[in-house]
Motif scaffolding. Structure first.
Motif, PDB file in Angstrom:
ATOM      1  N   GLN A   6       0.838  -1.183   0.000  1.00  0.00           N
ATOM      2  CA  GLN A   6       0.000   0.000   0.000  1.00  0.00           C
ATOM      3  C   GLN A   6       0.884   1.248   0.000  1.00  0.00           C
ATOM      4  O   GLN A   6       1.855   1.341   0.745  1.00  0.00           O
ATOM      5  N   ASN A   7       0.531   2.194  -0.850  1.00  0.00           N
ATOM      6  CA  ASN A   7       1.300   3.427  -0.958  1.00  0.00           C
ATOM      7  C   ASN A   7       0.781   4.422   0.079  1.00  0.00           C
ATOM      8  O   ASN A   7      -0.203   5.110  -0.129  1.00  0.00           O
ATOM      9  N   THR A   8       1.449   4.478   1.212  1.00  0.00           N
ATOM     10  CA  THR A   8       1.057   5.389   2.281  1.00  0.00           C
ATOM     11  C   THR A   8       1.647   6.769   1.998  1.00  0.00           C
ATOM     12  O   THR A   8       2.583   6.905   1.200  1.00  0.00           O
ATOM     13  N   PRO A   9       1.140   7.798   2.659  1.00  0.00           N
ATOM     14  CA  PRO A   9       1.719   9.129   2.472  1.00  0.00           C
ATOM     15  C   PRO A   9       3.207   9.183   2.800  1.00  0.00           C
ATOM     16  O   PRO A   9       3.973   9.875   2.136  1.00  0.00           O
ATOM     17  N   ARG A  10       3.623   8.424   3.797  1.00  0.00           N
ATOM     18  CA  ARG A  10       5.047   8.428   4.149  1.00  0.00           C
ATOM     19  C   ARG A  10       5.896   7.776   3.058  1.00  0.00           C
ATOM     20  O   ARG A  10       6.973   8.272   2.747  1.00  0.00           O
ATOM     21  N   THR A  11       5.429   6.666   2.487  1.00  0.00           N
ATOM     22  CA  THR A  11       6.207   6.055   1.405  1.00  0.00           C
ATOM     23  C   THR A  11       6.192   6.946   0.166  1.00  0.00           C
ATOM     24  O   THR A  11       7.181   7.017  -0.551  1.00  0.00           O
ATOM     25  N   GLU A  12       5.079   7.628  -0.054  1.00  0.00           N
ATOM     26  CA  GLU A  12       5.023   8.570  -1.171  1.00  0.00           C
ATOM     27  C   GLU A  12       6.027   9.705  -0.957  1.00  0.00           C
ATOM     28  O   GLU A  12       6.723  10.132  -1.888  1.00  0.00           O
TER      29      GLU A  12
END
Length: 153
Positions: A6-12
């Protein structure tokens, strides 16, 4: 074993920072080799200051985006100044209902063409840095809204 991708805001944010760092790597050389020789004396100072800033400062800062914005505007102004409009005849086989017509073509001089070629990399770097800073600010404000006393829940 399955991994949640899942692309979380932190990974983004990490991906945007990684992109920014990758684009930053060759930026001082791009500015000094591909922009500085073709820019006027007025804009040369901005280009040299930005190249020095990128060589000496670490991280991503709003000051960097401001300097990038000034350099981008300066390059665009130099491209516009080095571009002239030329009237060219439209080939007769493309004409319908008339025998002679003209179109306007934009022709760049050598300096404007070099700046036009160098500009996309600088704009991409500016955009990546701006997006990373905006997302970091959004995460900071969101966390502040969730835990206004500074305690993470």
């Amino acid at each position: 074993m399955s991994v949640d991708t899942q692309n979380t805001p932190r990974t983004e944010l990490v991906n945007l920072v990684r992109l920014s760092i990758g684009l930053r790597r060759g930026m001082p050389e791009n500015l000094l080799c591909n922009v500085a020789p073709h820019i006027g004396t007025d804009g040369l100072t901005y280009v040299q200051e930005l190249a020095t800033y990128l060589d000496t400062e670490d991280g991503l800062h709003s000051e960097m985006t401001e300097q990038l914005g000034v350099v981008i505007d300066t390059i665009r102004a130099a491209i516009t100044a080095g571009t002239r409009q030329e009237r060219v005849q439209i080939p007769p086989e493309r004409l319908i209902g008339c025998k002679l017509a003209y179109d306007t073509q934009h022709v760049r001089n050598e300096a404007a063409e070099a700046l036009f070629t160098a500009l996309p990399q600088i704009v991409a770097f500016h955009s990546a840095v701006r997006q990373a800073l905006d997302l970091a600010e959004a995460l900071r404000v969101s966390m502040q809204m969730i835990a206004p006393d500074g305690v993470n829940q």
